[in-house]
Structures are given as structure tokens and as C-alpha cells.
Design an enzyme around this catalytic site. Structure first.
Site, short mmCIF file in Angstrom:
data_model
loop_
_atom_site.label_atom_id
_atom_site.label_comp_id
_atom_site.label_asym_id
_atom_site.label_seq_id
_atom_site.Cartn_x
_atom_site.Cartn_y
_atom_site.Cartn_z
N ASP A 406 0.61 -1.36 0.07
CA ASP A 406 -0.19 -0.12 -0.06
C ASP A 406 0.80 1.32 0.40
OD1 ASP A 406 -2.03 1.75 0.71
OD2 ASP A 406 -1.56 2.19 2.67
N THR A 408 -0.31 5.11 1.32
CA THR A 408 0.08 5.62 2.53
C THR A 408 -0.09 5.48 3.51
OG1 THR A 408 -1.33 7.24 1.25
CG2 THR A 408 -1.44 7.64 3.70
N ASP A 606 -2.07 -1.07 5.66
CA ASP A 606 -2.11 -0.27 7.51
C ASP A 606 -3.36 -0.14 7.71
OD1 ASP A 606 -2.98 2.19 6.00
OD2 ASP A 606 -1.64 3.12 7.55
#
Length: 727
Positions: A406, A408, A606
Site C-alpha cells: 500500500d 499511504t 495499514d
């Protein structure tokens, strides 16, 4: 006999049935499975006898759903097909608590072993070990579950470790070696307790992720806001959401406007303005404003709940990997049966054959060789703030060949930074920064915070303003020393009739780099541009390079961010493939497509938007401290300190652990082979067989302990891997 069947959860492509009234050994389980096996398009049928459930996965484009529904209805004697569980139940599997019985059995056997130790070693008394002695009777009773399992395996024509252990225990007690039987039982019960504990912890983790939305909210009743339980909401309820509150339904805004943080769902860090007529999703946050939302979907019908349900199902359906311990168990069974039979055929001595059986009966080669190395590795990882949820994930981490990441919060930090200040007037960059700081002083938007931080780093003080106005989703207006200053996006400039002119052309290259651009105007004239980016973690490029050096063939960026932002980051970090603007299920589909190419995938993320992809992957890694609870629960490994270097550490540690396990195998097996030879020639007694287990156990423990201080070669983090800030 089936007395109750219900459809616990159903979405397109997946249905879960709850079956009540069947015993685990009931042949009706096979009949149920066979009733669905011939359907065209069925991808997977999973029978969970402990949870009394059946999960069907199918391709909606191939399967006749009407026929499938009819087949389900034929199974349902007491409930109407199609019923669904209430939203409060979360559709989680209730398997009971397997830890308590396993703990009781282990404690009981340990108590007997402790009593024998006190009697023989401390008091110097003898203990009878015959079949009709108290110790022999207790050994037989304690072995009943294992013997039952052994008989079941024999009926199914499977000769596994349990069969061998059961036969060894019976032979030991019959031969008057009840204490030896207890040794086997104690190790076996300890392994069962560990397995039960891991199973129960996983079940609780899955159940807890359904707690992702608020418990209380406010609804509009006759024009008055009334507090209500989220679980009591119904379709059509009007929910009132204020600044700082979490959205708890999927629905449409019927009045008001607000700035929404949709990063938990989409991964995008920009706050999105939403107003009347637009849709909102459960799990997002209202960062500023008040909105009235008419609920279209509540409880387990919301997008978030469906994602979480799929996460739960994906976790439960992970294909079991062939662990090193399983291979050792298979080897032990074959060698044990063969050595015992060969000894009897060659020597004709029951006593020698029995001694050989006892040498091979204690599953130290199976349990200690793998478990001690894994335990040491897990402990070493924990010291570095890396949580690995079990040995299977540690083992699999060394076998991956593709890493999906991922953006960000994973490759970048969660907070934006001021990347560039472009002056298109007589103002210097420092003067533009002071103007921006002065306007944004009281703004809590992440971009405003980035301006303030950069100004403070430059020791720049703000100019007092007399007027300050915030425009939702557009920007800020302030009056500084009699001059009007605007900072915001294109919409704000249009609102105040500020001509952009050639400024758009200057902003284009910045946007192409994936930066967020704000315009600055003074006196209704554009004076500069502010460009923002997320700070790339200093270790990101070095980690990707090291993984590639260690044999990782593919690196893939999968993100909810827009194409330009994602592509620019891929270029900077040397990531081979990039998939931008993805929703959670699309991320999981990308992972699944890569797996379909016979690749082993590690997913690193996250947020809630990464949870399904984390569960779909062979190994899911969550960025712990900044990550969402859902992502952490769905992942197999959590990097508690948000340090990407942990990926390199886990990958290297996995490979080193497998080396140690193989070394332990030869230590344990080698000593067993020596014991078999000595037992076969009559040079070893049954009592001495136990000493062999102590010797090779000590060797295995010593070898495994080397992993406690394992540390791979440190990364060389070069300065160019750090995102350049405004000078």
C-alpha cells in the site's frame, strides 16, 4: 440427524450455512458436501464440523443461483431459507472455547507426572507401572481421546502420527512402562494445548474486528436528536453525524455538508467534501461539519461489514501449508513402524521391538525440532517489536516471491509535508510561506498543519489577522494588514472570481508528479502555489532493494490514491507494477490474480481498506502503530514500530529458522537412529530409551537458542531515498 439449518450470511458468490443437530462423526456431513459438489461454478466447499457450518464459494456467472437456493431449502426443516442473522451477531463462527479442555488435560497429566517425581525422586519410593496399577489405569484413561482418534484414522485407512502414538501408549502400559506412556501423553497434551490456544486467539481476533464502528449515535425523531444504539438502527433511520464522529451506516446525505475522512475505506488521505445527495460509507469520519444521513444499509449489510465478513472468511479458508513439523511427523511414523517391524522380524524379540518402538514413540523429532526453533525466532522478532502470529506465518514468509505494498502509511508517512513553494509574483518563497502560515494559523486540516510545521522549522512568525473564514472542501480566507489573502483549491478561486490565467500550466507539472496543489491569491491576484506530498519513509527504497537482492522477483504498488500520485511514487522507489485508485475488494482481486500466476504473495498495508487484501495474501503484514485495528487483526505479521526494515528482518529470519529446523531434524533423527540400532541389538533398555530423548532434546534446544540473537546485515539507507523538502 439435522434439526436446524439457517443461512447465516449470504452475498453474491458466498453463502454460509449453520447446521445444528449433527455430530462431528455423522455421515450426513458427507451427504451435505456431495449435494453441492456437482454444481457448475462451485469454487470451494468448506465444512467446519466444530463450528457446525458450511461455507460455499461459487462463481455467480456460472452457478444457477435459483437451483442452489432450492438445494439449500431442502436441507432446512425448521427455518425459512434466506433468513439472515441479526446485525448484532456479526455472522462469526461460534466454535466454543477449545482451550479449557486442553488446559485441563495438560494440567491433569502434569499433576500426575509431578506426583510421580515427588514420590520417586524426593521421597525415594517406588511406583507400580503395570496395567492394573493406579498409574497404569490413569494412563489408559488419559489416553482414551488419542486412542479414539487413532481408531478413527485406522477406519479411514490413514496411518499417521496419532496411530503410532496410540499404539506406543498401549504397548508401554501393557509392558508395565506406564511412566513412559505418560511421557508421550504429556508432550502430546502440551502440543494440543498450544494448538487450542492459537485457535481460540484467532477466533477472538476475528470476532473483535466487527467492533469497527461506534456503539452509539444520534437519530432524528420528530425533528429532535435522540441518542440510540447503533445495533437498533433500521433502514430509513435518519442519523445525525457531528464533527469527530464515525459514520455508522451506509446512506445518503439528506441535509448539511461536511468534510469526510474516507482513508479507512479508500486509503486517500485528503479530506473529501460531501453534501446533500451524496453517499457516505460506514467506517469513515466526519472531520468538520454536521450532516443528516438517511440509512440505506445498516449492521451486517454495510459495505464495511461485508468487507469484514469476507476478511473473516478468507482467514478461515487459508489453505494449510505443509509445515516442517508435518514432514517430520510423516517421516517419524514411517521410520517408527518400519524399525519396530524390522526389529521383530530380524530378532524375534518382543522386548527389543518394544524398546525400538519406545525410542521412536516420543515425538521429540516432530515437536521440538520445529517448535523450539520457531519459538526462539518468534521471541527474537518480538524483541524487535515485530509480532508474528504463529510459526506457519514465519515459515511462509521465507517462501514469498512477490510483495504488494500500500502507499499511504506504508511506503509513506500518514502526514503530508510541504514539498514546494512556487512564486509567480514579486514575493519571495519566505514571504509566501509567512502569508500561508498567517492564514492557516487556526486551521486543523492536515495540509494546514504541514504549512505551520514548515514555517516553524524556518523560524517564521505569523502576521496577525483580523478576519479568518474556513470554506469546507475549498480552503481559507483571511485579512492580513488590510489585504485579503486566499489559500485553497480551484473551487475557492472561482468562488472569489480569481483568474488563474497561466497559473494552471505551472500547476500541471506538480500535479503530474502526484502532488496536491493549493493556489495563493492576494488582492484577488494569484501570487504563488503550494505543493504537498506525503513523506516517503527513509527506509522504503533500501527495503525494496534488499528484498529484491534476497530473491523477491516482483514488487507491486496497490493503492487507493490517484494514478499520478501512485505512478510517481513507483518511479521513485523502483517498484515494477502499479495499480492506483483501488477499492478494498479490488485490492484483494489484484492479490488473487497474482496468486493465480502461481506466485506467493506478501501484502503490506495499514488500513481497513487493506484488510481484505491482507487476508487474501499468503502472508499479510500490517504497519502496527499507525495501522487500523482491522488491518492488524487481518494480518499475519504486525510491525509494531511502523519500521519497514521489519520486512527484511522477517524474510531473513524465516529462512534462517528453516535452516535451524532442518539441523534440529538431523540432531533428533540421528540420535533416534542410534537408539534404534542399540535397541535392536539388545544394548538398550526401555528406561535408557528415555535418556536418548533427554540427550537429543538438549541438543535441539541449544541449536535453536542461536536464533534468539539473530540479526541480518543492516540496511544501507542512502540519502536520496528521503523525500526532498523545500529548502
Amino acid at each position: 440427524m439435522i434439526n436446524k439449518v439457517s443461512v447465516r450470511h449470504s452475498i453474491k458468490g458466498r453463502t454460509r450455512l449453520k447446521i445444528k443437530g449433527l455430530k462431528k462423526s455423522s455421515p450426513e456431513w458427507t451427504e451435505i458436501e456431495n449435494s453441492f459438489a456437482d454444481f457448475v461454478g462451485i469454487l470451494n466447499i468448506r465444512i467446519n464440523k466444530k463450528g457446525s457450518s458450511v461455507i460455499l464459494r461459487y462463481d455467480p456467472t456460472l452457478t444457477d443461483e435459483t437451483k442452489l437456493k432450492s438445494t439449500i431449502e431442502l436441507l432446512i426443516p425448521t427455518e425459512e431459507a434466506g433468513s439472515s442473522c441479526p446485525s448484532t451477531c456479526g455472522c462469526s463462527i461460534d466454535t466454543g472455547n477449545p482451550v479449557k479442555p486442553a488446559l485441563f488435560r495438560f494440567a491433569a497429566i502434569s499433576a500426575v507426572m509431578g506426583g510421580v517425581f515427588i514420590r520417586t525422586t524426593l521421597l525415594g519410593l517406588t511406583v507400580a507401572e503395570t496395567l492394573i496399577s493406579p498409574l497404569g489405569i490413569i494412563a489408559v484413561i488419559s489416553a482414551v481421546p488419542l486412542i479414539k482418534s487413532s481408531l478413527k484414522s485406522i477406519r479411514n485407512k490413514k496411518f499417521n502420527l496419532e496411530v503410532f502414538l496410540g499404539a506406543s501408549i498401549i504397548a508401554a502400559v501393557a509392558a508395565g512402562e506406564a511412566l513412559t506412556a505418560f511421557e508421550v501423553l504429556w508432550i502430546n497434551s502440551g502440543a494440543e494445548l498450544l494448538k487450542a490456544w492459537i485457535t481460540e486467539r484467532s477466533r477472538k481476533s476475528i470476532a473483535s474486528i466487527l467492533d469497527a464502528t461506534s456503539h452509539h449515535t444520534f437519530i432524528l425523531v420528530d425533528g429532535v436528536e435522540v441518542e440510540a444504539e447503533v445495533s437498533s438502527l433500521k433502514k430509513g433511520s435518519v442519523v445525525v453525524l457531528h464533527t469527530g464522529e464515525k459514520v455508522c451506516v451506509d446512506g445518503e446525505i439528506i441535509s448539511g455538508e461536511a468534510l469526510l475522512d474516507e482513508s479507512p475505506i479508500s486509503g486517500r488521505m485528503d479530506f473529501i467534501p460531501r453534501g446533500t445527495g451524496e453517499s457516505v460509507l460506514a467506517g469513515t469520519f466526519v472531520r468538520q461539519g454536521v450532516i443528516h444521513v438517511r440509512a440505506d444499509k445498516v449492521g451486517d449489510e454495510t459495505y464495511l461489514a461485508r468487507i469484514l465478513s469476507l476478511v473473516e472468511d478468507s482467514l478461515a479458508n487459508k489453505a494449510p501449508i505443509e509445515q516442517v513439523a508435518d514432514k517430520l511427523a510423516a517421516t517419524l511414523v514411517k521410520v517408527g513402524f518400519g524399525a519396530t517391524a524390522a526389529t521383530f522380524l530380524i530378532t524375534g524379540s518382543y522386548w527389543r521391538a518394544f524398546t525400538v518402538m519406545l525410542v521412536m514413540a516420543c515425538p521429540c523429532a516432530t515437536i521440538l525440532a520445529a517448535s523450539t526453533a520457531v519459538s526462539a525466532a518468534l521471541s527474537a522478532a518480538a524483541k524487535k517489536n515485530i509480532l508474528i502470529k504463529g510459526g506457519r506465518y514465519l515459515e511462509e514468509a521465507g517462501k514469498i516471491d512477490t510483495v504488494c505494498l500500500d502507499k499511504t502509511g506504508t511506503l509513506t508517512t500518514n502526514e503530508p509535508v510541504l514539498d514546494s513553494i512556487i512564486s509567480i509574483s514579486e514575493f519571495s518563497e519566505a514571504e509566501l510561506l509567512q502569508l500561508a502560515y498567517s492564514v492557516e494559523t487556526h486551521n486543523h486540516h492536515p495540509l494546514a498543519q504541514a504549512v505551520k510545521k514548515h514555517a516553524e522549522d524556518k523560524n517564521i512568525s505569523p502576521i496577525p489577522h483580523s478576519v479568518c473564514e474556513y470554506y469546507l472542501g475549498m480552503g481559507m480566507r483571511a485579512e492580513l494588514e488590510g489585504d485579503e489573502v486566499l489559500i485553497g483549491n480551484k473551487k475557492l478561486m472561482e468562488e472569489y472570481n480569481v483568474a488563474l490565467g497561466k497559473t494552471s500550466a505551472k500547476a500541471a507539472p506538480l500535479k503530474k508528479r502526484g502532488l496536491t496543489v493549493l493556489y495563493m491569491a492576494k488582492g484577488r491576484t494569484i501570487v504563488g502555489l503550494l505543493a504537498f506530498d506525503n513523506l516517503i519513509r527513509s527506509e522504503s527504497k533500501a527495503v525494496i532493494n534488499r528484498l529484491r537482492q534476497n530473491g523477491i522477483r516482483g514488487t507491486v504498488l496497490i493503492t487507493g490514491d490517484e494514478k499520478n500520485t501512485a505512478s510517481e511514487l513507483s518511479r521513485k522507489l523502483g517498484i515494477a507494477e502499479c495499480y492506483p485508485s483501488l477499492m478494498p475488494q479490488e485490492k484483494a482481486e489484484i492479490v488473487s490474480n497474482i496468486q493465480a500466476e502461481r506466485k506467493t504473495v506478501m501484502m503490506v498495508g495499514d488500513g481497513i481498506n487493506d484488510a481484505l487484501a491482507l487476508a487474501q495474501s499468503d502472508i499479510g503484514v500490517a504497519m502496527g502503530a499507525g495501522g487500523s485495528e482491522v488491518a492488524i487483526e487481518a494480518a499475519d505479521i504486525a510491525l509494531v514500530n511502523d519500521d519497514l526494515e521489519g520486512l527484511v528482518y522477517v524474510h531473513s529470519l524465516s529462512r534462517e529458522t528453516l535452516k535451524v529446523v532442518n539441523q534440529n531434524f538431523w540432531i533428533a533423527t540421528g540420535s533416534n537412529l542410534i537408539g534404534v540400532i542399540l535397541g535392536a541389538v539388545g544394548a538398550l533398555s526401555p528406561v535408557m530409551a528415555g535418556m536418548i530423548h533427554i540427550a537429543h532434546s538438549a541438543g535441539v534446544l541449544a541449536n535453536s537458542s542461536r536464533l534468539l540473537n539473530y540479526s541480518p546485515e543492516p540496511l544501507k539507507i542512502e540519502s536520496e531515498t528521503i523525500e526532498t523538502k523545500v529548502s
